[in-house]
Write a protein that holds these residues in place. Structure first.
Motif, PDB file in Angstrom:
ATOM      1  N   THR A   1       0.609  -1.693  -0.002  1.00 43.58           N
ATOM      2  CA  THR A   1       0.329  -0.224   0.006  1.00 43.58           C
ATOM      3  C   THR A   1       0.553   0.712   0.135  1.00 43.58           C
ATOM      4  OG1 THR A   1      -1.223  -1.771   1.008  1.00 43.58           O
ATOM      5  CG2 THR A   1      -2.038   1.069   1.297  1.00 43.58           C
ATOM      6  N   ALA A   2       1.828   1.043   1.110  1.00 42.95           N
ATOM      7  CA  ALA A   2       2.530   2.434   0.603  1.00 42.95           C
ATOM      8  C   ALA A   2       3.205   2.464  -0.539  1.00 42.95           C
ATOM      9  CB  ALA A   2       3.724   1.683   2.044  1.00 42.95           C
ATOM     10  N   ALA A   3       3.609   1.511  -1.467  1.00 42.01           N
ATOM     11  CA  ALA A   3       4.390   2.100  -2.708  1.00 42.01           C
ATOM     12  C   ALA A   3       3.720   2.443  -3.538  1.00 42.01           C
ATOM     13  CB  ALA A   3       4.957   0.493  -3.140  1.00 42.01           C
ATOM     14  N   THR A   4       2.093   2.204  -3.589  1.00 47.87           N
ATOM     15  CA  THR A   4       1.172   2.306  -5.111  1.00 47.87           C
ATOM     16  C   THR A   4       1.016   4.089  -5.766  1.00 47.87           C
ATOM     17  OG1 THR A   4      -0.444   3.336  -3.674  1.00 47.87           O
ATOM     18  CG2 THR A   4      -0.569   0.998  -3.812  1.00 47.87           C
ATOM     19  N   GLY A   5       1.824   5.050  -4.555  1.00 47.45           N
ATOM     20  CA  GLY A   5       2.347   6.022  -5.070  1.00 47.45           C
ATOM     21  C   GLY A   5       2.922   5.959  -5.990  1.00 47.45           C
ATOM     22  N   PHE A   6       4.169   5.614  -5.818  1.00 49.50           N
ATOM     23  CA  PHE A   6       5.556   5.506  -6.426  1.00 49.50           C
ATOM     24  C   PHE A   6       5.139   4.796  -7.669  1.00 49.50           C
ATOM     25  CE2 PHE A   6       8.649   2.457  -7.852  1.00 49.50           C
ATOM     26  CZ  PHE A   6       9.708   3.388  -8.053  1.00 49.50           C
ATOM     27  N   TYR A   7       4.064   3.974  -7.923  1.00 50.85           N
ATOM     28  CA  TYR A   7       3.937   2.781  -8.956  1.00 50.85           C
ATOM     29  C   TYR A   7       3.465   4.158 -10.131  1.00 50.85           C
ATOM     30  CZ  TYR A   7       6.445  -0.967  -6.891  1.00 50.85           C
ATOM     31  OH  TYR A   7       7.375  -1.599  -6.805  1.00 50.85           O
ATOM     32  N   LYS A   8       1.794   4.509  -8.872  1.00 46.79           N
ATOM     33  CA  LYS A   8       1.060   5.847  -9.734  1.00 46.79           C
ATOM     34  C   LYS A   8       1.991   6.182 -10.965  1.00 46.79           C
ATOM     35  CE  LYS A   8      -2.604   5.154  -7.737  1.00 46.79           C
ATOM     36  NZ  LYS A   8      -3.586   5.477  -6.706  1.00 46.79           N
ATOM     37  N   LYS A   9       3.013   7.263 -10.624  1.00 49.74           N
ATOM     38  CA  LYS A   9       3.837   8.228 -10.505  1.00 49.74           C
ATOM     39  C   LYS A   9       4.977   7.326 -12.014  1.00 49.74           C
ATOM     40  CE  LYS A   9       6.292   9.541  -7.595  1.00 49.74           C
ATOM     41  NZ  LYS A   9       6.682  10.569  -6.218  1.00 49.74           N
ATOM     42  N   LEU A  10       4.782   6.508 -12.461  1.00 49.57           N
ATOM     43  CA  LEU A  10       4.650   5.846 -13.339  1.00 49.57           C
ATOM     44  C   LEU A  10       4.391   4.610 -14.492  1.00 49.57           C
ATOM     45  CD1 LEU A  10       8.338   3.644 -11.611  1.00 49.57           C
ATOM     46  CD2 LEU A  10       8.628   5.425 -13.469  1.00 49.57           C
TER      47      LEU A  10
ATOM     48  N   GLU B   1      -4.649  -9.033   1.852  1.00 54.18           N
ATOM     49  CA  GLU B   1      -3.181  -9.027   2.253  1.00 54.18           C
ATOM     50  C   GLU B   1      -2.912 -10.306   1.942  1.00 54.18           C
ATOM     51  OE1 GLU B   1      -1.963  -7.025   6.368  1.00 54.18           O
ATOM     52  OE2 GLU B   1      -3.829  -6.549   5.406  1.00 54.18           O
ATOM     53  N   ILE B   2      -1.322  -9.513   2.432  1.00 49.34           N
ATOM     54  CA  ILE B   2      -0.407 -10.250   2.469  1.00 49.34           C
ATOM     55  C   ILE B   2       0.087 -11.473   3.923  1.00 49.34           C
ATOM     56  CG2 ILE B   2       2.202 -11.603   1.668  1.00 49.34           C
ATOM     57  CD1 ILE B   2       0.595 -10.216  -1.039  1.00 49.34           C
ATOM     58  N   LYS B   3       0.445 -12.714   3.934  1.00 52.89           N
ATOM     59  CA  LYS B   3       0.584 -12.831   5.039  1.00 52.89           C
ATOM     60  C   LYS B   3       1.859 -12.974   5.675  1.00 52.89           C
ATOM     61  CE  LYS B   3       0.696 -17.435   7.594  1.00 52.89           C
ATOM     62  NZ  LYS B   3       1.467 -17.180   9.379  1.00 52.89           N
ATOM     63  N   ASP B   4       2.235 -12.121   6.884  1.00 50.48           N
ATOM     64  CA  ASP B   4       3.227 -11.686   7.631  1.00 50.48           C
ATOM     65  C   ASP B   4       4.114 -10.567   6.520  1.00 50.48           C
ATOM     66  OD1 ASP B   4       3.109 -13.858   9.483  1.00 50.48           O
ATOM     67  OD2 ASP B   4       4.310 -15.213   7.502  1.00 50.48           O
ATOM     68  N   VAL B   5       3.515  -9.850   5.618  1.00 50.47           N
ATOM     69  CA  VAL B   5       4.031  -8.602   4.734  1.00 50.47           C
ATOM     70  C   VAL B   5       2.668  -7.958   4.940  1.00 50.47           C
ATOM     71  CG1 VAL B   5       5.074  -8.105   2.514  1.00 50.47           C
ATOM     72  CG2 VAL B   5       4.574 -10.571   3.615  1.00 50.47           C
ATOM     73  N   GLY B   6       1.609  -7.886   4.373  1.00 51.94           N
ATOM     74  CA  GLY B   6       0.902  -6.779   4.637  1.00 51.94           C
ATOM     75  C   GLY B   6      -0.020  -6.206   3.788  1.00 51.94           C
ATOM     76  N   GLU B   7      -0.877  -4.873   4.214  1.00 50.30           N
ATOM     77  CA  GLU B   7      -1.627  -5.277   2.996  1.00 50.30           C
ATOM     78  C   GLU B   7      -1.036  -4.399   1.191  1.00 50.30           C
ATOM     79  OE1 GLU B   7      -5.839  -2.624   3.826  1.00 50.30           O
ATOM     80  OE2 GLU B   7      -4.121  -1.036   2.416  1.00 50.30           O
ATOM     81  N   HIS B   8      -1.790  -4.985   0.346  1.00 50.10           N
ATOM     82  CA  HIS B   8      -1.167  -5.199  -1.207  1.00 50.10           C
ATOM     83  C   HIS B   8      -2.569  -4.056  -2.341  1.00 50.10           C
ATOM     84  CE1 HIS B   8       2.040  -7.178   0.899  1.00 50.10           C
ATOM     85  NE2 HIS B   8       2.698  -6.665  -0.543  1.00 50.10           N
ATOM     86  N   TYR B   9      -1.825  -4.250  -3.213  1.00 46.65           N
ATOM     87  CA  TYR B   9      -3.038  -3.564  -4.192  1.00 46.65           C
ATOM     88  C   TYR B   9      -2.227  -4.052  -5.766  1.00 46.65           C
ATOM     89  CZ  TYR B   9      -5.771   0.086  -2.015  1.00 46.65           C
ATOM     90  OH  TYR B   9      -6.568   0.423  -1.506  1.00 46.65           O
TER      91      TYR B   9
END
Length: 145
Positions: free
Chosen positions: A112-121, A131-139
């Protein structure tokens, strides 16, 4: 000077562990498919030091119609080198590799924290967060080439 070159999977662990698997055993840095002939790992070197990594898997996501797809995994820049354009350089290197090899679409699961970085690209979000177990929220994110 910065250089990007293909590296063996085991060389990615020294960046994967502190950035993506902090506090977890080195075994958690091994991804299924890391050593397939169709998987490519790229390292970004600042002078002689490996500072960033990205892995490209030949992996099809059935959500997308495109036949020739690649998945980005394990994109990481060492903490003291972040926000300096290294991540951009690695993603663009993968995109060029994909275009040269007739890949139609790149997709990945972004923290989730990286989505802005990828949107710019130019990447787009598909669907809801998960949710990915032991890693956190993803898109799920993607870009047609």
């Amino acid at each position: 000077m910065n250089t990007i070159k293909e590296i063996p999977s085991k060389e990615t662990y020294i960046v994967r562990q502190p950035v993506l698997r902090k506090g977890k055993p080195i075994e958690s840095c091994i991804f299924e498919g890391d050593d397939l002939d169709t998987t490519h790992h790229f390292g970004l070197y600042k002078n002689e030091d490996l500072t960033g990594i990205i892995s490209l898997f030949k992996q099809t996501n059935p959500i997308f119609a495109e036949k020739n797809q690649r998945q980005i995994r394990g994109m990481a820049i060492l903490e003291n080198h972040q926000k300096k354009g290294f991540g951009d350089a690695l993603v663009k290197h993968c995109e060029k590799y994909c275009k040269d090899n007739k890949t139609e679409l790149i997709w990945f699961n972004a923290r989730t924290a990286a989505t802005g970085f990828y949107k710019k690209l130019g990447y787009q979000i598909m669907g809801d967060p998960f949710e990915i177990k032991d890693v956190g929220e993803h898109y799920l994110m993607f870009k047609k080439l």
